[in-house]
Design a protein around this motif. Sequence first.
Motif, PDB file in Angstrom:
ATOM      1  N   MET A 118       0.270  -1.005  -0.456  1.00  0.00           N
ATOM      2  CA  MET A 118      -0.120  -0.077  -0.049  1.00  0.00           C
ATOM      3  C   MET A 118       0.490   1.106   0.349  1.00  0.00           C
ATOM      4  N   ASN A 119       2.111   1.099   0.587  1.00  0.00           N
ATOM      5  CA  ASN A 119       2.670   2.511   0.310  1.00  0.00           C
ATOM      6  C   ASN A 119       3.383   2.601  -0.515  1.00  0.00           C
ATOM      7  N   GLU A 120       3.478   1.786  -1.597  1.00  0.00           N
ATOM      8  CA  GLU A 120       4.112   1.784  -2.963  1.00  0.00           C
ATOM      9  C   GLU A 120       3.168   2.822  -3.561  1.00  0.00           C
ATOM     10  N   VAL A 121       2.074   1.506  -3.638  1.00  0.00           N
ATOM     11  CA  VAL A 121       1.014   2.270  -4.724  1.00  0.00           C
ATOM     12  C   VAL A 121       0.330   4.414  -4.199  1.00  0.00           C
ATOM     13  N   LEU A 122       1.009   4.163  -3.202  1.00  0.00           N
ATOM     14  CA  LEU A 122       0.510   5.799  -2.398  1.00  0.00           C
ATOM     15  C   LEU A 122       1.400   6.362  -3.029  1.00  0.00           C
ATOM     16  N   ASN A 123       2.389   6.026  -2.753  1.00  0.00           N
ATOM     17  CA  ASN A 123       3.261   6.849  -3.460  1.00  0.00           C
ATOM     18  C   ASN A 123       2.983   7.568  -4.998  1.00  0.00           C
ATOM     19  N   LYS A 124       2.841   6.243  -5.776  1.00  0.00           N
ATOM     20  CA  LYS A 124       2.262   6.562  -7.115  1.00  0.00           C
ATOM     21  C   LYS A 124       1.456   8.264  -7.417  1.00  0.00           C
ATOM     22  N   VAL A 125       0.507   8.006  -6.123  1.00  0.00           N
ATOM     23  CA  VAL A 125       0.066   9.420  -5.939  1.00  0.00           C
ATOM     24  C   VAL A 125       0.881  10.572  -5.817  1.00  0.00           C
ATOM     25  N   ALA A 126       1.645   9.864  -4.630  1.00  0.00           N
ATOM     26  CA  ALA A 126       2.661  11.179  -3.844  1.00  0.00           C
ATOM     27  C   ALA A 126       2.787  11.832  -4.987  1.00  0.00           C
ATOM     28  N   TYR A 127       3.914  10.824  -5.745  1.00  0.00           N
ATOM     29  CA  TYR A 127       5.000  11.600  -7.135  1.00  0.00           C
ATOM     30  C   TYR A 127       4.717  12.191  -8.115  1.00  0.00           C
ATOM     31  N   ARG A 128       3.242  11.281  -8.516  1.00  0.00           N
ATOM     32  CA  ARG A 128       2.414  12.764  -9.674  1.00  0.00           C
ATOM     33  C   ARG A 128       1.725  13.707  -9.437  1.00  0.00           C
ATOM     34  N   PHE A 129       1.654  13.573  -8.311  1.00  0.00           N
ATOM     35  CA  PHE A 129       1.266  15.381  -7.137  1.00  0.00           C
ATOM     36  C   PHE A 129       2.726  15.788  -6.662  1.00  0.00           C
ATOM     37  N   PHE A 130       4.154  15.209  -6.830  1.00  0.00           N
ATOM     38  CA  PHE A 130       5.208  16.179  -6.509  1.00  0.00           C
ATOM     39  C   PHE A 130       5.315  16.241  -7.797  1.00  0.00           C
ATOM     40  N   LEU A 131       5.246  16.001  -9.002  1.00  0.00           N
ATOM     41  CA  LEU A 131       5.775  16.144 -10.844  1.00  0.00           C
ATOM     42  C   LEU A 131       4.477  17.162 -11.048  1.00  0.00           C
TER      43      LEU A 131
ATOM     44  N   THR B 140      -8.376  -3.683  -1.517  1.00  0.00           N
ATOM     45  CA  THR B 140      -9.746  -3.839  -1.389  1.00  0.00           C
ATOM     46  C   THR B 140     -10.532  -2.105  -0.493  1.00  0.00           C
ATOM     47  N   GLU B 141     -11.858  -2.766  -1.324  1.00  0.00           N
ATOM     48  CA  GLU B 141     -12.721  -1.294  -0.741  1.00  0.00           C
ATOM     49  C   GLU B 141     -12.994  -0.558   0.638  1.00  0.00           C
ATOM     50  N   LYS B 142     -12.209  -1.041   1.197  1.00  0.00           N
ATOM     51  CA  LYS B 142     -12.148  -0.558   2.284  1.00  0.00           C
ATOM     52  C   LYS B 142     -10.368   0.144   2.570  1.00  0.00           C
ATOM     53  N   LYS B 143      -9.462  -0.675   2.512  1.00  0.00           N
ATOM     54  CA  LYS B 143      -8.335  -0.362   1.744  1.00  0.00           C
ATOM     55  C   LYS B 143      -8.299   1.067   0.368  1.00  0.00           C
ATOM     56  N   CYS B 144      -8.936   1.277  -0.040  1.00  0.00           N
ATOM     57  CA  CYS B 144      -9.383   2.187  -1.599  1.00  0.00           C
ATOM     58  C   CYS B 144      -9.756   3.701  -0.745  1.00  0.00           C
ATOM     59  N   LEU B 145     -10.372   3.094   0.234  1.00  0.00           N
ATOM     60  CA  LEU B 145     -11.107   4.800   1.671  1.00  0.00           C
ATOM     61  C   LEU B 145      -9.918   5.039   2.349  1.00  0.00           C
ATOM     62  N   GLU B 146      -9.697   4.193   2.709  1.00  0.00           N
ATOM     63  CA  GLU B 146      -8.297   4.182   3.710  1.00  0.00           C
ATOM     64  C   GLU B 146      -7.107   5.285   2.848  1.00  0.00           C
ATOM     65  N   GLY B 147      -6.940   5.189   1.550  1.00  0.00           N
ATOM     66  CA  GLY B 147      -6.077   5.292   0.877  1.00  0.00           C
ATOM     67  C   GLY B 147      -5.986   6.990   0.666  1.00  0.00           C
ATOM     68  N   ILE B 148      -7.714   7.037   0.093  1.00  0.00           N
ATOM     69  CA  ILE B 148      -8.436   8.471   0.012  1.00  0.00           C
ATOM     70  C   ILE B 148      -7.958   8.994   1.984  1.00  0.00           C
ATOM     71  N   SER B 149      -8.149   8.836   2.311  1.00  0.00           N
ATOM     72  CA  SER B 149      -8.044   9.496   3.622  1.00  0.00           C
ATOM     73  C   SER B 149      -6.569   9.447   3.810  1.00  0.00           C
ATOM     74  N   LEU B 150      -5.431   8.922   3.460  1.00  0.00           N
ATOM     75  CA  LEU B 150      -4.413   9.647   3.953  1.00  0.00           C
ATOM     76  C   LEU B 150      -3.926  10.712   2.607  1.00  0.00           C
ATOM     77  N   ILE B 151      -4.521  10.142   1.430  1.00  0.00           N
ATOM     78  CA  ILE B 151      -3.759  11.657   0.515  1.00  0.00           C
ATOM     79  C   ILE B 151      -5.017  12.997   0.555  1.00  0.00           C
ATOM     80  N   SER B 152      -5.435  12.753   1.088  1.00  0.00           N
ATOM     81  CA  SER B 152      -6.191  14.104   1.605  1.00  0.00           C
ATOM     82  C   SER B 152      -5.384  15.030   3.027  1.00  0.00           C
ATOM     83  N   LYS B 153      -5.150  13.799   3.808  1.00  0.00           N
ATOM     84  CA  LYS B 153      -4.270  13.919   4.663  1.00  0.00           C
ATOM     85  C   LYS B 153      -2.725  15.099   4.579  1.00  0.00           C
TER      86      LYS B 153
END
Length: 233
Positions: free
Chosen positions: A32-45, A73-86
């Motif tokens: 999960m850390n790796e896939v969330l960092n994909k979003v972070a890299y997109r944001f940083f770019l 899972t759906e639960k992890k996807c929702l958790e991911g949105i929360s972390l991305i928002s933070k």
Amino acid sequence: MNEIEFYDYIKCPVFYDAVHRKKLPFVFQPTMNEVLNKVAYRFFLGLMNGTVMSMNQLKKTWDNICNENSFITEKKCLEGISLISKMYLWAQNEQLRILDIKTPYVLRLGNGVELTGEIDTISINSKNNPELLHMDFSQKLPDQSMLDMKMKYTFDSMAFKNSYGKDIGVHVHNVKNNQDFFTYRSSPDFIRGLDAVKSVHKSIKNNIYYPRENAFCATCEMKVFCRQWNINS
């Protein structure tokens, strides 16, 4: 060798042997850390290019990643949105500035030994100084002693110093708990890192492979193969 090969050998010589030498067709599941960092890299770019992605754009990016990875899972996807928002709110409060992402480097160790890799993210802090930025999306706070030893930070710091002629600190932001951690590297750390690369290179050159049993074996993709492994398998 590249840094991925080095880290894989450190993780387990049999893992390295199976992936890089025998090239067995294993399917690796990212964390999960790796896939969330994909979003972070997109944001940083976007920040590096003077564009601030909206939270809606980040959500769409994350939704696409969730759809592409069945283990989320759906639960992890929702958790991911929360972390991305933070992460987004933290970057906004920090007025985050990005200098560069995925900067390639080559560390020449002598006798034909080289380590290649990429510096993840170089940001500019509030004091207008560059620092190596790492987003940590894990649930637990990082251990400071492990941050102080982590080879990735050592090589990135060394590569930065070779390119820019000055030292740089490492800033690790734990998104879940909104806490920041810092670590630094000096000459003894660089010597330790270079000696480790030379030792791994020597081991590979001499075909030294062995199973390294540890707490991560239970989740390793190689665990079925590992029991049947031998140097000639």
